[in-house]
Design an enzyme around this catalytic site. Sequence first.
Site, PDB file in Angstrom:
ATOM      1  N   MET A  43       0.885  -1.261   0.056  1.00 27.45           N
ATOM      2  CA  MET A  43      -0.144  -0.054   0.121  1.00 27.45           C
ATOM      3  C   MET A  43       0.700   1.376  -0.049  1.00 27.45           C
ATOM      4  O   MET A  43       0.463   2.244   0.317  1.00 27.45           O
ATOM      5  CB  MET A  43      -0.834   0.168   1.223  1.00 27.45           C
ATOM      6  CG  MET A  43      -2.006  -0.972   1.127  1.00 27.45           C
ATOM      7  SD  MET A  43      -3.517  -0.859   2.048  1.00 27.45           S
ATOM      8  CE  MET A  43      -2.648  -0.666   3.853  1.00 27.45           C
ATOM      9  N   HIS A 101       8.972   0.922   3.679  1.00 22.86           N
ATOM     10  CA  HIS A 101      10.156   0.962   4.588  1.00 22.86           C
ATOM     11  C   HIS A 101      10.970  -0.345   4.373  1.00 22.86           C
ATOM     12  O   HIS A 101      10.709  -1.149   3.317  1.00 22.86           O
ATOM     13  CB  HIS A 101       9.684   0.831   6.053  1.00 22.86           C
ATOM     14  CG  HIS A 101       8.476  -0.095   6.193  1.00 22.86           C
ATOM     15  ND1 HIS A 101       8.921  -1.363   6.283  1.00 22.86           N
ATOM     16  CD2 HIS A 101       7.167  -0.151   6.322  1.00 22.86           C
ATOM     17  CE1 HIS A 101       7.719  -2.366   6.284  1.00 22.86           C
ATOM     18  NE2 HIS A 101       6.904  -1.328   6.581  1.00 22.86           N
ATOM     19  N   HIS A 138       9.256  -3.601   3.262  1.00 20.17           N
ATOM     20  CA  HIS A 138       8.981  -3.820   1.823  1.00 20.17           C
ATOM     21  C   HIS A 138      10.077  -4.180   1.078  1.00 20.17           C
ATOM     22  O   HIS A 138       9.937  -4.808   0.135  1.00 20.17           O
ATOM     23  CB  HIS A 138       8.156  -2.633   1.636  1.00 20.17           C
ATOM     24  CG  HIS A 138       7.032  -2.331   2.148  1.00 20.17           C
ATOM     25  ND1 HIS A 138       6.833  -1.440   2.947  1.00 20.17           N
ATOM     26  CD2 HIS A 138       5.688  -3.001   2.277  1.00 20.17           C
ATOM     27  CE1 HIS A 138       5.590  -1.247   3.568  1.00 20.17           C
ATOM     28  NE2 HIS A 138       4.801  -2.170   2.977  1.00 20.17           N
ATOM     29  N   GLN A 193     -10.266  -2.365   2.521  1.00 22.24           N
ATOM     30  CA  GLN A 193      -9.726  -3.080   3.656  1.00 22.24           C
ATOM     31  C   GLN A 193      -9.740  -2.035   4.974  1.00 22.24           C
ATOM     32  O   GLN A 193      -9.262  -2.580   6.045  1.00 22.24           O
ATOM     33  CB  GLN A 193      -8.382  -3.761   3.470  1.00 22.24           C
ATOM     34  CG  GLN A 193      -7.216  -2.866   3.250  1.00 22.24           C
ATOM     35  CD  GLN A 193      -6.067  -3.608   2.831  1.00 22.24           C
ATOM     36  OE1 GLN A 193      -5.974  -4.165   1.735  1.00 22.24           O
ATOM     37  NE2 GLN A 193      -4.930  -3.704   3.703  1.00 22.24           N
ATOM     38  N   LYS A 203       5.178  -9.841   9.413  1.00 22.96           N
ATOM     39  CA  LYS A 203       4.635  -8.859  10.247  1.00 22.96           C
ATOM     40  C   LYS A 203       2.979  -9.267  10.381  1.00 22.96           C
ATOM     41  O   LYS A 203       2.338  -9.043  11.453  1.00 22.96           O
ATOM     42  CB  LYS A 203       5.081  -7.541  10.133  1.00 22.96           C
ATOM     43  CG  LYS A 203       4.592  -6.770  11.405  1.00 22.96           C
ATOM     44  CD  LYS A 203       5.057  -5.305  11.176  1.00 22.96           C
ATOM     45  CE  LYS A 203       3.768  -4.814  10.337  1.00 22.96           C
ATOM     46  NZ  LYS A 203       2.627  -4.395  10.987  1.00 22.96           N
ATOM     47  N   ASP A 204       2.294  -9.308   9.081  1.00 25.50           N
ATOM     48  CA  ASP A 204       1.165  -9.295   9.067  1.00 25.50           C
ATOM     49  C   ASP A 204       0.645 -10.751   8.993  1.00 25.50           C
ATOM     50  O   ASP A 204       0.238 -11.303   7.937  1.00 25.50           O
ATOM     51  CB  ASP A 204       0.316  -8.779   7.780  1.00 25.50           C
ATOM     52  CG  ASP A 204       0.748  -7.039   7.664  1.00 25.50           C
ATOM     53  OD1 ASP A 204       0.402  -6.438   8.630  1.00 25.50           O
ATOM     54  OD2 ASP A 204       1.454  -6.514   6.897  1.00 25.50           O
ATOM     55  N   SER A 225       6.815  -0.770  10.258  1.00 23.17           N
ATOM     56  CA  SER A 225       5.450  -0.638   9.886  1.00 23.17           C
ATOM     57  C   SER A 225       5.133   0.631   9.416  1.00 23.17           C
ATOM     58  O   SER A 225       5.882   1.763   9.570  1.00 23.17           O
ATOM     59  CB  SER A 225       4.361  -0.733  10.963  1.00 23.17           C
ATOM     60  OG  SER A 225       3.168  -0.189  10.484  1.00 23.17           O
ATOM     61  N   ARG A 233       2.887   2.596   9.520  1.00 19.55           N
ATOM     62  CA  ARG A 233       1.961   3.361  10.696  1.00 19.55           C
ATOM     63  C   ARG A 233       2.838   3.988  11.514  1.00 19.55           C
ATOM     64  O   ARG A 233       2.503   4.727  12.523  1.00 19.55           O
ATOM     65  CB  ARG A 233       0.976   2.645  11.125  1.00 19.55           C
ATOM     66  CG  ARG A 233      -0.398   2.386  10.242  1.00 19.55           C
ATOM     67  CD  ARG A 233      -1.406   1.726  10.919  1.00 19.55           C
ATOM     68  NE  ARG A 233      -2.777   1.683   9.918  1.00 19.55           N
ATOM     69  CZ  ARG A 233      -3.110   0.757   9.080  1.00 19.55           C
ATOM     70  NH1 ARG A 233      -2.528  -0.573   8.960  1.00 19.55           N
ATOM     71  NH2 ARG A 233      -4.118   0.872   8.401  1.00 19.55           N
TER      72      ARG A 233
HETATM   73  O1  PAF Z   1      -0.193  -5.872   3.658  1.00 13.70           O
HETATM   74  C1  PAF Z   1      -0.745  -4.824   2.937  1.00 13.70           C
HETATM   75  O2  PAF Z   1      -0.009  -3.641   2.594  1.00 13.70           O
HETATM   76  C2  PAF Z   1      -1.943  -4.956   2.351  1.00 13.70           C
HETATM   77  O3  PAF Z   1      -2.978  -5.467   3.110  1.00 13.70           O
HETATM   78  C3  PAF Z   1      -1.773  -5.558   0.887  1.00 13.70           C
HETATM   79  C4  PAF Z   1      -1.490  -7.115   0.912  1.00 13.70           C
HETATM   80  C5  PAF Z   1      -1.077  -4.725  -0.099  1.00 13.70           C
HETATM   81  C6  PAF Z   1      -3.243  -5.546   0.311  1.00 13.70           C
HETATM   82  O4  PAF Z   1      -3.723  -4.185   0.133  1.00 13.70           O
END
Ligand code: PAF
Length: 314
Positions: free
Chosen positions: A61, A65, A68, A92, A180-181, A216, A218
Site C-alpha cells: 500500500m 520501509h 517492503h 480493507q 509481520k502481517d 510498519s 504506521r
Molecule cells: O499488507 C498490505 O500492505 C496490504 O494488506 C496488501 C497485501 C498490499 C493488500 O492491500
Amino acid sequence: MYAAVKRRWRNSPRPWMPLPKTLFAKHALNTPPIVRSVAELRTAVAAARRAGKKIGLVPTMGALHAGHVSLVEASAAECGFTVVTVFVNPTQFGPKEDFSKYPRTLEADVAAVGKAGADLVFAPEPSEVYPAGYATYVEIAGVAEPLEGECRPGHFRGVATVVLKLFQMAGADVAYFGRKDYQQTLVVRQMVRDFDVPIEIRVQPTIREADGLAMSSRNVYLSAAQRQSALVISRALSKTEAAAAAGERDVWKLRDILQTELATVPEVRVQYAVVADAETLREPAVLDRPCVALVAAFVGTTRLIDNLPLAPLK
Ligand code: PAF
C-alpha cells in the site's frame, strides 16, 4: 552498468523502442517505470514472460520501509521481473480507520524499490481496481475470523479481494508478503488454496528497527514518547519467546508472560495478546506444535500489530 540499463529497458513496457540516451542518467538506472492501468501492466508482464522471465509480485500500500524493500530484494533475487504494486486499498479499511490519512509517498517508494531491483511499479487509481458497478468480494471463513477478523470486521474481505485481483491482473508466478502481517499471510494462503490460484506465496521475516520495533508504515504516526511506549510490544513478544525456548510448555502461562509485560506500559492499549496455533490460530493448551505469539495494540490512536513464532519443544 550498460547491461543493467539494457536489462531494465528490455523489461520496460516499451522494449520495442530504441534504448534512449537519457537512460544512462544515474537516476534512470534505478527508477522503474510506473504504470496506472491493468492493460499496461499486462503488456509489460507479457513482454517479460516472452523473454522467459519468472514474474515476482510484491503487493503493497506504499509508504514503503525496509520491510517492503526486503520483499522486493527477495523477489529480484528469485525472479527475472519484479512488479511492485502500490495501492491504498479502500475496501480493507473500516469506516473509522485511517484510509484518508494513510501516508502516500509514491515518488520515494518508486526510488526505494528501484534500488532494490523492482522492474515495474503498478500504481492504479481506485477506479481502475473498483470501476463503477463493482460487486464481487472474497469472504474467507476459519483463519480470517479471529483476532484481526474480530477487531477489524470486513478487513480481510477487502484484503482477499484486492490480493486476488492483483494476482489476476499481474499473472505472477510468486508473490511476497511480510510475516509481520501474520494472519494476512494465512488468509492469502487459504484463498490461493481454495481458489486454485496458480501462484506461490513466499513469506519473509519481519524487519525491525535496531531497538526491536517492527517496521510498519504506521510508525510515522507515533510521537517520540509513543514510539518509546510501543517498544513494550516487541519486548513482551521476546520475553514470551524466551520463556518458550527455556522450556515453558503451558500456553496459558506463556500468554500470561506476554500480557503481564504489555501491562507494564499503560499507554499501550492491548486489543489482543495471544499464543496461537501457527496454522489455525486457535489457542492450544500445550505448546506441542508450531505456535505464534500475536499482539495488536493501540499506542495513542495508532494501531500496531506484531508477532513472533515460538519454537515447539522437541
Ligand atoms: O499488507 C498490505 O500492505 C496490504 O494488506 C496488501 C497485501 C498490499 C493488500 O492491500
